[in-house]
Design a protein around this motif. Structure first.
Motif, PDB file in Angstrom:
ATOM      1  N   VAL A 152       0.694  -1.117   0.011  1.00  0.00           N
ATOM      2  CA  VAL A 152       0.085  -0.062  -0.060  1.00  0.00           C
ATOM      3  C   VAL A 152       0.996   1.155   0.008  1.00  0.00           C
ATOM      4  N   PRO A 153       1.160   2.009  -0.964  1.00  0.00           N
ATOM      5  CA  PRO A 153       1.837   3.233  -1.161  1.00  0.00           C
ATOM      6  C   PRO A 153       1.076   4.431  -0.268  1.00  0.00           C
ATOM      7  N   ALA A 154       2.102   5.116   0.282  1.00  0.00           N
ATOM      8  CA  ALA A 154       1.399   6.280   0.975  1.00  0.00           C
ATOM      9  C   ALA A 154       2.381   7.516   1.013  1.00  0.00           C
ATOM     10  N   HIS A 155       2.226   8.547   1.586  1.00  0.00           N
ATOM     11  CA  HIS A 155       3.018   9.646   1.454  1.00  0.00           C
ATOM     12  C   HIS A 155       3.255  10.222   3.005  1.00  0.00           C
ATOM     13  N   ARG A 156       4.701  10.341   3.297  1.00  0.00           N
ATOM     14  CA  ARG A 156       4.912  10.555   4.512  1.00  0.00           C
ATOM     15  C   ARG A 156       4.382  11.686   5.187  1.00  0.00           C
ATOM     16  N   ALA A 157       4.058  12.850   4.273  1.00  0.00           N
ATOM     17  CA  ALA A 157       3.978  14.380   4.917  1.00  0.00           C
ATOM     18  C   ALA A 157       2.549  14.216   5.490  1.00  0.00           C
ATOM     19  N   ILE A 158       1.448  13.580   4.750  1.00  0.00           N
ATOM     20  CA  ILE A 158       0.086  13.132   5.388  1.00  0.00           C
ATOM     21  C   ILE A 158       0.101  12.580   6.757  1.00  0.00           C
ATOM     22  N   LEU A 159       1.000  11.433   6.779  1.00  0.00           N
ATOM     23  CA  LEU A 159       1.045  10.482   7.846  1.00  0.00           C
ATOM     24  C   LEU A 159       1.427  11.469   9.170  1.00  0.00           C
ATOM     25  N   VAL A 160       2.663  11.934   8.653  1.00  0.00           N
ATOM     26  CA  VAL A 160       3.392  12.831   9.886  1.00  0.00           C
ATOM     27  C   VAL A 160       2.369  13.741  10.346  1.00  0.00           C
ATOM     28  N   ALA A 161       1.751  14.445   9.464  1.00  0.00           N
ATOM     29  CA  ALA A 161       0.865  15.667  10.008  1.00  0.00           C
ATOM     30  C   ALA A 161      -0.288  15.094  10.680  1.00  0.00           C
ATOM     31  N   ARG A 162      -0.854  14.015  10.463  1.00  0.00           N
ATOM     32  CA  ARG A 162      -2.068  13.556  10.981  1.00  0.00           C
ATOM     33  C   ARG A 162      -2.000  12.510  12.203  1.00  0.00           C
ATOM     34  N   CYS A 163      -0.795  11.821  12.205  1.00  0.00           N
ATOM     35  CA  CYS A 163      -0.631  10.760  13.284  1.00  0.00           C
ATOM     36  C   CYS A 163       0.673  10.950  14.057  1.00  0.00           C
ATOM     37  N   GLU A 164       0.730  11.090  15.443  1.00  0.00           N
ATOM     38  CA  GLU A 164       1.788  11.481  16.062  1.00  0.00           C
ATOM     39  C   GLU A 164       2.720  10.303  16.223  1.00  0.00           C
ATOM     40  N   VAL A 165       2.247   8.962  16.194  1.00  0.00           N
ATOM     41  CA  VAL A 165       3.003   7.723  16.178  1.00  0.00           C
ATOM     42  C   VAL A 165       3.611   7.669  15.130  1.00  0.00           C
TER      43      VAL A 165
END
Length: 592
Positions: free
Chosen positions: A431-444
């Motif tokens: 499952v591809p994803a984007h670090r910027a969105i993950l970092v912004a939305r999830c503290e873990v």
């Protein structure tokens, strides 16, 4: 609870009846430390003696509070004279004791041939003890003379006793005398063992009957003070706006750097956010081609405003990510470049606060014509391909569109390789994803990608304990700030995933979804659905979902009659025992 023992046979010597001691059963009852009772309770029951002279009834207490009833039948004629009574005695017995004297061989064979077959037919899987009482005559003088041989012929041998025990599946004992050793330790030890087994069996059967009774007649629910109304659960306010706005200031996972015409760094940004609001940036970062956009104004705006520099010897290149350096973009328009930080803040804030943007630009550009020129360029950047620019009136647009309008645009990049810089491996798929969105939305995720962890330097990251469908729903929430589980089971799986990554708002959304679904279900559907409510309750408690667990506790107590008819609630009493032990009633009251 009581134990019924039936003793059959006469252990006395037929030739020495006058000098024989007290009987085996009476001696055991009088000497055993585990059996208590006054002398009167062990005396012959006069009423039963007159009515049934063939047996004697003893009553005592064993193990403190267990009633012990013993019927001692020394005469076998009861099977001939009163077959109904003898059959009931054997049928109701918990333990049967068959006793004989080893020196009365005639009586032994008579019993073996005539009465043992009858007992075998009446037995109901109860333990049987064969007690051979007495010392065989001349047993201490073994010889081969005719006299001794004749004496032995009048005795019941050990082999014959063992053979009889095998026929009945019984335990064979030889009691040479009725003293403390043979009565208390030998015979008493075996009898008390079978008494304990009988008690265990009766207790087990009693528990089974109680469970069956509960399944048919309903179970008493936990004694909780039920509130008049279920607690009103309010959805947690969204912080989607602030999450992405903070991403601009924290400068994490930056993959694009803007420079002025003099090659001085102006601002850092993220391709995924810029492409979510503008086709100009999609064209600039090769997400789309000119053929895909088919709008000359967007193509012209891209060419007039920006240029990508790929020179390896670029003097202002950032060294934050040597392995994958950010893309360098030159801003050609000097006025636009001077206001770029304000424009990026406007974009990251939702791209609708036009008045604030215009005010910030006026502070930097004194000339009103220059301000209008920059604002028009921003409108061109946000233009939709093939449509006339509808952003002429900024105040009207701001009033009509007060929320993020590109959260749905971010869904365009969900589970797609475009601009992806991380890949999750789940159940054999990626499952591809984007670090910027993950970092912004999830503290873990932010700690994982920016800390001293293996994931910070890896592109492929394995995920365990979560299904692909659940993880995609989790990513959908991170990208769009919304989710729509397919059912209660998927909502619970998503709740567990949210708890694992400490996304509290998603966890609360799943709680509300489960509660809403259960509240809206008719009783008929609630009874027929294949869902274990108690298991749902245990999972909610284990994953620290206090709000849902409290609500489910009262929901079960309210609808226990419906749940008691479900197959998985056959052991409902144990489930309610778990509920009552796990939750303190005072704590439940405090939750409201």
């Amino acid at each position: 609870m009581s134990i019924h023992i039936v003793a059959l046979g006469n252990e006395g010597d037929a030739f020495h009846q006058d000098n024989r001691p007290s009987g085996l059963i009476r001696t055991y009852l009088g000497r055993s430390p585990l059996v208590s009772g006054d002398e009167s309770s062990l005396l012959l029951n006069a009423t039963s003696t007159v009515a049934r002279p063939v047996f004697t009834e003893y009553q005592a207490s064993a193990f403190g509070n267990v009633k012990l009833v013993v019927h001692d039948c020394p005469v076998w004629d009861i099977f001939d004279s009163d077959w109904y009574t003898s059959r009931n005695l054997i049928g109701s017995a918990d333990i049967i004791v068959i006793k004989y004297n080893v020196n009365d061989k005639f009586s032994f064979h008579e019993v073996k041939d005539n009465y043992i077959p009858v007992i075998k037919r009446a037995l109901n899987s109860v333990p049987v003890i064969i007690a051979a009482v007495g010392t065989r005559q001349n047993e201490e003088l073994p010889c081969t003379c005719p006299l001794c041989t004749s004496d032995r012929g009048s005795c019941v041998s050990t082999t014959e006793g063992i053979q009889l025990a095998k026929e009945l599946g019984a335990t064979y004992l030889e009691l040479h005398s009725l003293d403390d050793f043979y009565i208390g330790k030998y015979f008493g030890g075996v009898l008390e063992y079978f008494m304990i087994q009988a008690l265990n069996q009766k207790t087990s059967e009693k528990m089974k009957k109680r469970k069956m009774s509960n399944s048919f007649h309903g179970v008493r629910p936990p004694q909780l003070e039920q509130p008049e109304k279920m607690p009103v659960l309010k959805a947690e306010a969204s912080h989607y706006n602030s999450d992405l706005n903070n991403l601009l200031f924290c400068c994490q996972c930056v993959d694009v750097v803007f420079y002025n015409p003099d090659l001085k760094e102006v601002a850092e940004a993220h391709k995924i956010v810029l492409c979510a609001v503008s086709h100009v940036f999609m064209l600039l970062f090769n997400v789309k081609s000119p053929a895909d956009i088919q709008d000359s104004s967007i193509i012209r705006t891209t060419q007039d405003l920006f240029a990508i520099n790929r020179d390896t010897a670029f003097p202002g290149a950032s060294q934050d990510s040597p392995g994958n350096p950010p893309l360098r973009v030159i801003v050609k328009d000097a006025l636009f470049c001077s206001c770029l930080s304000d424009i990026l803040r406007f974009i990251y804030s939702g791209a609708f606060q036009w008045e604030e943007l215009e005010e910030d630009i006026r502070k930097k550009l004194k000339d009103s014509g220059d301000v209008s020129n920059v604002i028009e360029k921003v409108k061109c950047i946000l233009k939709t391909p093939g449509k006339i620019n509808c952003l002429r009136n900024c105040k009207t647009y701001q009033a009509r569109k007060p929320l993020w309008f590109y959260n749905t645009s971010l869904k365009f990049f969900l589970n797609k390789p475009m601009l992806a810089d991380v890949v999750f491996e789940i159940q054999g798929t990626t499952v591809p994803a984007h670090r910027a969105i993950l970092v912004a939305r999830c503290e873990v995720m932010a700690a994982m990608f920016n800390g001293n962890y293996m994931e910070a330097k890896s592109v492929l990251i394995p995920v365990y304990g979560v299904s692909k469908e659940t993880f995609l729903s989790f990513l959908e929430y991170l990208y769009t700030d919304s989710c729509c589980p397919a059912g209660i089971f998927q909502a619970m799986c998503l709740l567990i995933c949210a708890e694992m990554y400490q996304v509290s708002r998603l966890q609360h959304i799943c709680e509300l979804f489960i509660i809403t679904q259960l509240q809206s279900m008719p009783s008929r559907e609630l009874a027929s659905m294949n869902l274990d409510i108690v298991d749902l309750l245990k999972k909610a408690k284990f994953h620290h979902s206090e709000c849902l667990s409290t609500w489910l506790l009262h929901f079960i107590a309210t609808n226990y009659l419906i749940f008691s008819q479900k197959p998985e609630f056959q052991d409902l009493s144990d489930n309610f025992h778990y509920i009552e032990d796990t939750w303190n009633i005072a704590d439940v009251a405090d939750a409201y």
